[in-house]
Design an enzyme around this catalytic site. Sequence first.
Site, short mmCIF file in Angstrom:
data_model
loop_
_atom_site.label_atom_id
_atom_site.label_comp_id
_atom_site.label_asym_id
_atom_site.label_seq_id
_atom_site.Cartn_x
_atom_site.Cartn_y
_atom_site.Cartn_z
CE LYS A 141 -1.86 3.02 2.14
NZ LYS A 141 -1.70 4.49 1.89
N GLY A 169 6.79 5.54 8.28
CA GLY A 169 5.93 6.73 8.29
C GLY A 169 5.97 7.39 9.65
CB SER A 170 3.69 9.81 11.19
OG SER A 170 2.48 9.10 11.37
CB VAL A 209 0.54 6.19 11.01
CG1 VAL A 209 0.09 4.96 10.22
CG2 VAL A 209 -0.31 7.39 10.63
N GLY A 210 2.45 4.70 13.19
CA GLY A 210 3.21 3.51 13.62
C GLY A 210 2.59 2.89 14.86
CD GLU A 231 13.38 2.98 10.34
OE1 GLU A 231 13.69 1.82 10.63
OE2 GLU A 231 13.81 3.98 10.94
CB CYS A 245 12.85 9.53 8.69
SG CYS A 245 12.81 8.39 7.37
CD GLU A 284 10.02 13.12 11.70
OE1 GLU A 284 8.99 12.47 11.90
OE2 GLU A 284 11.04 12.64 11.14
C1 UN1 Z 1 14.58 8.77 4.84
O1 UN1 Z 1 15.30 9.54 5.47
O2 UN1 Z 1 13.36 8.90 4.88
O3 UN1 Z 1 19.92 7.92 4.05
C2 UN1 Z 1 15.18 7.71 4.00
C3 UN1 Z 1 19.25 8.57 3.25
C4 UN1 Z 1 18.50 7.86 2.15
C5 UN1 Z 1 17.25 7.25 2.68
C6 UN1 Z 1 16.51 8.18 3.54
N1 UN1 Z 1 19.35 6.85 1.56
O4 UN1 Z 1 19.17 9.77 3.33
#
Ligand code: UN1
Length: 500
Positions: free
Chosen positions: A180, A233-234, A237-238, A255, A289, A390
């Site tokens: 999804k 995601g957030s 939601v996680g 994650e 992230c 964040e």
């Molecule tokens: C993310 O930060 O959402 O390390 C993923 C990085 C990328 C992946 C980032 N290879 O910045």
Amino acid sequence: MATSVAPRVFKNFINGEWVESRSGKAYENRNPANTDELVGMFVSSTSEDVDAAVDAAKEAYKKWRLVPAPKRAEILFRAAELLVQRKEEYSKDMTREMGKVLAETRGDVQEAIDMTYYMAGEGRRLFGQTTPSELPNKFAMSVRQSIGVCGMITPWNFPMAIPSWKMTPALISGNTVVLKPAEDTPLSSYHLVQVLAEAGIPPGVVNIVSGDGPGAGAPLAASEDVPVVSFTGSTAVGRLIAQACAPTFKHCSLEMGGKNIIVVMDDANLDLAVDGAVWGGFGTTGQRCTAASRVAVHKSIYHEFVSRFVDRVKALRVGNGLDSATDMGPCINEQQLKTVMDYVEIGKNEGAKLLTGGNRLDSGIHLKGWFHAPTIFGDCSPQMRIAQEEIFGPVVSVIPIDSFEQGIEVANGVPYGLSASIYTRNVNQAFAATRDLYTGIVYVNAPTIGAETHLPFGGTKQTGNGHREAAIAAIDFFSEWKTIYIDYSDKLQRAQIDNN
Ligand code: UN1
């Protein structure tokens, strides 16, 4: 200006066929840099569509788990080759739907290519262990076994790379997949599924259902026939996903957020540190992230660093990511822009010093998009909300520090633990930082972004729930150990008893 071309209409991929939603509903995917541009129409899936995809994946699993892993790998190799051929086209499509600049969307597709080749290589490894038994005439080994249907819910910021981090290790391990993708960026995930289909993935092994979280994500996470859920995601939601997984103890990989930091020490190469802070903070419009949304700077170089950092950020050109003159694209959508604007107000009210930016850009070339000026707050205290929460946008909080020890304390003093970085030329300090920063990823003399696919990716504390993506760590999540003992002594041998 409205586009005159007919919109491209995309469907779900279930059991090897492109199909409409049972509900017949669809939604628009628009370019965040120019909302007049319709990227495509996508299916608004409901639980019925999800169930059909899960059923297909469950049926396909019966055969796929028995396909030798080197044969599964051949399909992944072919898919990677197709991605190489289509890299430019897919990168452009990704910029249209996601907004980040073309150099970065090329990087995103490349990350999917790297991941797919890497996991294809695993087809001839997937190593387990053999080890001597404590008893004579007995053989002991462990092998990886597949688990079943894996549900995947992926974010919009890396719309091809992150689905590839999840799908390719799941597939090489012998599982089947229902994906999804993020509502804002389904096209890039669709492309990834397309190449797998063309590369010969059997019907039902990979399925994609587009739509929103409540309509399609929630039923997928809750499905009784989905023993594995992988989510990026957030944090909010996680938490819902973890709850959906808890009653039946589904394997669940989460994650989530980050509040990553660059610590700049007094002996740092300042030019390098400024380069890192600009790229780490404003690459992908800060929508990673791993984004460096905090920079802690030693007081003795604070003013020099901040003045250079602000000059560089003022010069960033914000615009459509397809324009080669653009350094930074828009926010993904109106809601995300609003979140950024809210945090700017929060920062001002907390007494942080607005050094540049702080406003929406909405005239001229920015008229039709969700643009925000790259923003720096100075003189932040580590406890301010803009230095704790964040934001997921182009806002960086700069925090003055007195010492290395304080830098580590500030770095670790947030609820998240994804990525941290230190700029120093002192090797002792650098090593101590790699030991003491409590994050899943640490960089020395490089910004907080830029993870490579053959090393584990993920974070500590509220960033995740202990799993890692990419590398062998991903295989660990998408497979289970089976320990096998073969006794060829022809008699009952009792471990721990008969040999003592
Ligand atoms: C993310 O930060 O959402 O390390 C993923 C990085 C990328 C992946 C980032 N290879 O910045």
